[in-house]
Design an enzyme around this catalytic site. Structure first.
Site, PDB file in Angstrom:
ATOM      1  N   CYS A  48      -4.433  -4.663  -5.032  1.00 23.24           N
ATOM      2  CA  CYS A  48      -3.289  -4.580  -4.116  1.00 23.24           C
ATOM      3  C   CYS A  48      -3.891  -4.628  -2.725  1.00 23.24           C
ATOM      4  CB  CYS A  48      -2.521  -3.286  -4.335  1.00 23.24           C
ATOM      5  SG  CYS A  48      -1.804  -3.159  -5.974  1.00 23.24           S
ATOM      6  N   ALA A  50      -3.490  -6.589   0.431  1.00 22.32           N
ATOM      7  CA  ALA A  50      -3.061  -6.883   1.809  1.00 22.32           C
ATOM      8  C   ALA A  50      -2.863  -5.590   2.615  1.00 22.32           C
ATOM      9  CB  ALA A  50      -1.759  -7.672   1.786  1.00 22.32           C
ATOM     10  N   PRO A  51      -3.243  -5.568   3.885  1.00 21.50           N
ATOM     11  CA  PRO A  51      -3.758  -6.678   4.704  1.00 21.50           C
ATOM     12  C   PRO A  51      -5.265  -6.902   4.604  1.00 21.50           C
ATOM     13  CG  PRO A  51      -3.430  -4.741   6.068  1.00 21.50           C
ATOM     14  CD  PRO A  51      -2.999  -4.351   4.680  1.00 21.50           C
ATOM     15  N   GLY A  52      -5.908  -6.289   3.628  1.00 19.79           N
ATOM     16  CA  GLY A  52      -7.300  -6.642   3.367  1.00 19.79           C
ATOM     17  C   GLY A  52      -8.349  -5.736   3.989  1.00 19.79           C
ATOM     18  N   GLY A  53      -7.912  -4.581   4.495  1.00 21.38           N
ATOM     19  CA  GLY A  53      -8.878  -3.661   5.108  1.00 21.38           C
ATOM     20  C   GLY A  53      -9.999  -3.296   4.139  1.00 21.38           C
ATOM     21  N   LYS A  54      -9.615  -3.020   2.906  1.00 19.19           N
ATOM     22  CA  LYS A  54     -10.636  -2.566   1.955  1.00 19.19           C
ATOM     23  C   LYS A  54     -11.393  -3.746   1.357  1.00 19.19           C
ATOM     24  CE  LYS A  54      -7.902   1.555   1.234  1.00 19.19           C
ATOM     25  NZ  LYS A  54      -6.586   1.083   1.763  1.00 19.19           N
ATOM     26  N   ASP A  83      -2.444  -9.918  -3.865  1.00 18.57           N
ATOM     27  CA  ASP A  83      -1.297  -9.166  -3.374  1.00 18.57           C
ATOM     28  C   ASP A  83      -0.027  -9.883  -3.798  1.00 18.57           C
ATOM     29  OD1 ASP A  83      -1.092  -6.681  -1.246  1.00 18.57           O
ATOM     30  OD2 ASP A  83       0.742  -7.879  -1.352  1.00 18.57           O
ATOM     31  N   ASP A 136       1.694 -10.735  -8.990  1.00 21.44           N
ATOM     32  CA  ASP A 136       1.881  -9.351  -9.420  1.00 21.44           C
ATOM     33  C   ASP A 136       0.629  -8.996 -10.220  1.00 21.44           C
ATOM     34  OD1 ASP A 136       2.411  -7.054 -10.800  1.00 21.44           O
ATOM     35  OD2 ASP A 136       4.290  -7.741 -11.685  1.00 21.44           O
ATOM     36  N   CYS A 149      -2.221   6.491  -0.520  1.00 26.01           N
ATOM     37  CA  CYS A 149      -2.128   7.246   0.735  1.00 26.01           C
ATOM     38  C   CYS A 149      -0.933   8.192   0.613  1.00 26.01           C
ATOM     39  CB  CYS A 149      -2.033   6.331   1.947  1.00 26.01           C
ATOM     40  SG  CYS A 149      -0.709   5.124   1.882  1.00 26.01           S
TER      41      CYS A 149
HETATM   42  C1  SAM Z   1      -1.334   0.375   0.046  1.00 26.80           C
HETATM   43  S1  SAM Z   1      -1.070  -1.299   0.379  1.00 26.80           S
HETATM   44  C2  SAM Z   1      -2.666  -1.976   0.234  1.00 26.80           C
HETATM   45  C3  SAM Z   1      -3.562  -1.815   1.457  1.00 26.80           C
HETATM   46  C4  SAM Z   1      -4.867  -2.591   1.331  1.00 26.80           C
HETATM   47  N1  SAM Z   1      -5.583  -2.214   0.118  1.00 26.80           N
HETATM   48  C5  SAM Z   1      -5.761  -2.405   2.529  1.00 26.80           C
HETATM   49  O1  SAM Z   1      -6.661  -1.584   2.489  1.00 26.80           O
HETATM   50  O2  SAM Z   1      -5.572  -3.124   3.531  1.00 26.80           O
HETATM   51  C6  SAM Z   1      -0.320  -1.801  -1.118  1.00 26.80           C
HETATM   52  C7  SAM Z   1      -0.158  -3.301  -1.272  1.00 26.80           C
HETATM   53  O3  SAM Z   1       0.211  -3.535  -2.631  1.00 26.80           O
HETATM   54  C8  SAM Z   1       0.990  -4.697  -2.664  1.00 26.80           C
HETATM   55  N2  SAM Z   1       1.637  -4.691  -3.989  1.00 26.80           N
HETATM   56  C9  SAM Z   1       2.692  -3.968  -4.416  1.00 26.80           C
HETATM   57  N3  SAM Z   1       2.934  -4.183  -5.724  1.00 26.80           N
HETATM   58  C10 SAM Z   1       2.000  -5.065  -6.131  1.00 26.80           C
HETATM   59  C11 SAM Z   1       1.722  -5.693  -7.380  1.00 26.80           C
HETATM   60  N4  SAM Z   1       2.460  -5.443  -8.462  1.00 26.80           N
HETATM   61  N5  SAM Z   1       0.694  -6.572  -7.442  1.00 26.80           N
HETATM   62  C12 SAM Z   1      -0.052  -6.835  -6.339  1.00 26.80           C
HETATM   63  N6  SAM Z   1       0.176  -6.273  -5.143  1.00 26.80           N
HETATM   64  C13 SAM Z   1       1.181  -5.399  -5.043  1.00 26.80           C
HETATM   65  C14 SAM Z   1       1.886  -4.584  -1.476  1.00 26.80           C
HETATM   66  O4  SAM Z   1       2.370  -5.850  -1.071  1.00 26.80           O
HETATM   67  C15 SAM Z   1       0.917  -3.963  -0.449  1.00 26.80           C
HETATM   68  O5  SAM Z   1       0.350  -4.978   0.357  1.00 26.80           O
END
Ligand code: SAM
Length: 447
Positions: free
Chosen positions: A251, A253-257, A275, A301, A373
């Site tokens: 999961c 976006a936005p790709g920080g990790k 994402d 997904d 978080c």
């Molecule tokens: C907590 S954020 C991720 C932050 C990211 N890891 C970072 O450090 O920048 C959760 C992300 O999960 C994505 N998301 C939600 N359900 C998902 C799924 N079933 N499959 C893939 N991505 C999903 C959302 O679009 C969102 O961008």
């Protein structure tokens, strides 16, 4: 075309009305920003964030000051009054200017018939000062259900969590270890007159004494640093990355990790970042490009592994699941208005579902980091406990760290006004010799 000279408080009231109708500030604020003069944009942001932060307290006061609620058609004037009350209680602006501008704003909003009422309400608010808060929701400026849930979940910490949520978060950076080490970047900041210190736990983190625009950070455009909270930085330190590994950021976006793991282990064989949101996926590419990093990006997904997985297992998986974001309320105070109590159980079902599905893609002996978080156990250690009960191949790794609270099934960091956001982490390894796991997906979460 939108009027570029809209008074800042009018634009703030409109943005807040959109939040009340279910939009996030991240969605509504850019539209409002486009309608005010560029020099007003920082103030507009401060008004929107500040009014959301204190919404429940301000709304309680306003409710008591209004003889009757405004009609649905006039609701934007309710938001206008909340902005003015926020300023009266929390800003340095002169009271008479707040009153005059707010009365004038009624005309801009084509509500001149409400100008007298607005004037009377604000005059009384100015004269009488802030009333007793009356309820815990107003006192702590959170929805009632959140206060209750935090008190129930964290009997020793709930008030500190609520206070931290109402504080302003520090700005924290992650130094790009491929370009420069932390000590040298700290020196660079000092030479540029920017006060900062190393973070307590994350090895590449720097906390600024005061937030500032990223353009003022030396080397930012060339990828020397990124903005990332210390708690978010800790996720990738738990992955135990090594050269040659195939890594999934499920999961992303936005790709920080995604970027953090590539910075920290240049020898990774492959990083796949998924994402579900097609609109958020380009943000990963922008971040990778600025930092000069490479990953494979997929819009999917992550839980629907049949749609995207080629059957090759991953050595490492980061599962930074969608969550309530209750650990980052200080950065996103609109969460207090947007989140509903029922969302938590729904999120927990999604979170367990993602963990169950992605577990199949982890190689025996491989490691998965589950992170949120959130500060609600329902999304955190209870998910892990449940998963461990149903998945005999999963083993919880005890974390050799000093930070956070041991929940028995993962570690919880609570938001700290002086430091990091609230975050939860659990590290699982897939045993080589465990029982077959084919049954686990059929059971449903039952949460
Ligand atoms: C907590 S954020 C991720 C932050 C990211 N890891 C970072 O450090 O920048 C959760 C992300 O999960 C994505 N998301 C939600 N359900 C998902 C799924 N079933 N499959 C893939 N991505 C999903 C959302 O679009 C969102 O961008």
């Amino acid at each position: 075309m939108a009027d570029p000279q809209l008074p800042v408080r009018v634009a703030a009231a409109q943005a807040l009305q959109a939040v009340e109708q279910g939009q996030s500030l991240a969605q509504s604020l850019p539209l409002a920003q486009a309608r005010v003069a560029p020099q007003d944009r920082p103030e507009l942001q401060a008004l929107c964030y500040g009014t959301c932060r204190w919404y429940h307290r301000l709304d309680s006061e306003l409710g008591r000051r209004l003889n009757k609620p405004l009609r649905p058609n006039d609701r934007v004037v309710h938001q206008l009054l909340l902005v003015a009350l926020f300023q009266l209680r929390h800003s340095q602006q002169a009271d008479y200017a707040i009153l005059n501008e707010t009365v004038e704003a009624c005309r801009v909003l084509a509500k001149p018939h409400l100008a007298g009422m607005v004037n009377a309400v604000l005059r009384a608010a100015q004269r009488e000062g802030e009333p007793d808060h009356g309820s815990e929701s107003a006192l702590y400026s959170h929805p009632e259900w959140m206060v209750e849930k935090l008190r129930h979940n964290w009997p020793e910490h709930w008030q500190a969590i609520l206070a931290a949520n109402n504080s302003q978060a520090p700005m924290t950076l992650r130094v790009n270890a491929r370009q420069i080490d932390r000590d040298n970047y700290l020196k660079w900041l000092r030479d540029d007159g920017i006060e900062a210190k190393a973070t307590g736990h994350a090895p590449h983190g720097i906390q600024l004494a005061r937030p500032l625009p990223v353009e003022r950070l030396p080397g930012f455009a060339d990828g020397a640093v990124s903005v990332q909270d210390e708690a978010a930085q800790l996720c990738t330190t738990l992955l135990d990355l090594a050269p040659g590994q195939r890594v999934l950021d499920a999961c992303a976006a936005p790709g920080g990790k995604t970027c953090a793991m590539l910075e920290q282990q240049p020898g990774l064989a492959e990083v796949i970042a998924i994402d579900q949101s097609e609109t958020r996926l380009p943000r990963i590419r922008e971040n990778l490009d600025r930092l000069g990093l490479e990953a494979i990006l997929l819009a999917a997904d992550a839980g629907a592994t049949g749609d995207w997985w080629d059957g090759r297992h991953f050595d490492r998986i980061l599962l930074d699941v969608p969550c309530s974001a209750s650990g980052v309320i200080r950065r996103n105070p609109d969460i207090k208005l947007l989140r509903r109590e029922g969302d938590i159980a729904a999120l927990a079902r999604i979170q367990l579902g993602l963990l169950e599905s992605l577990w199949q893609t982890l190689t025996p002996g491989g490691r998965l980091v589950y992170a949120t978080c959130s500060v609600f156990p329902q999304e955190n250690h209870r998910i892990i406990q449940r998963f461990l009960r149903q998945q005999p191949e999963a083993e919880l790794v005890a974390l050799p760290v000093q930070w956070g609270l041991d929940t028995g099934a993962g570690r919880q960091l609570l938001p700290d006004p002086q430091a990091q956001d609230g975050f939860f982490y659990a590290v699982l390894v897939r045993r080589h010799d465990g029982a077959p796991n084919a049954h686990t997906n059929d059971q449903g979460s039952g949460l």
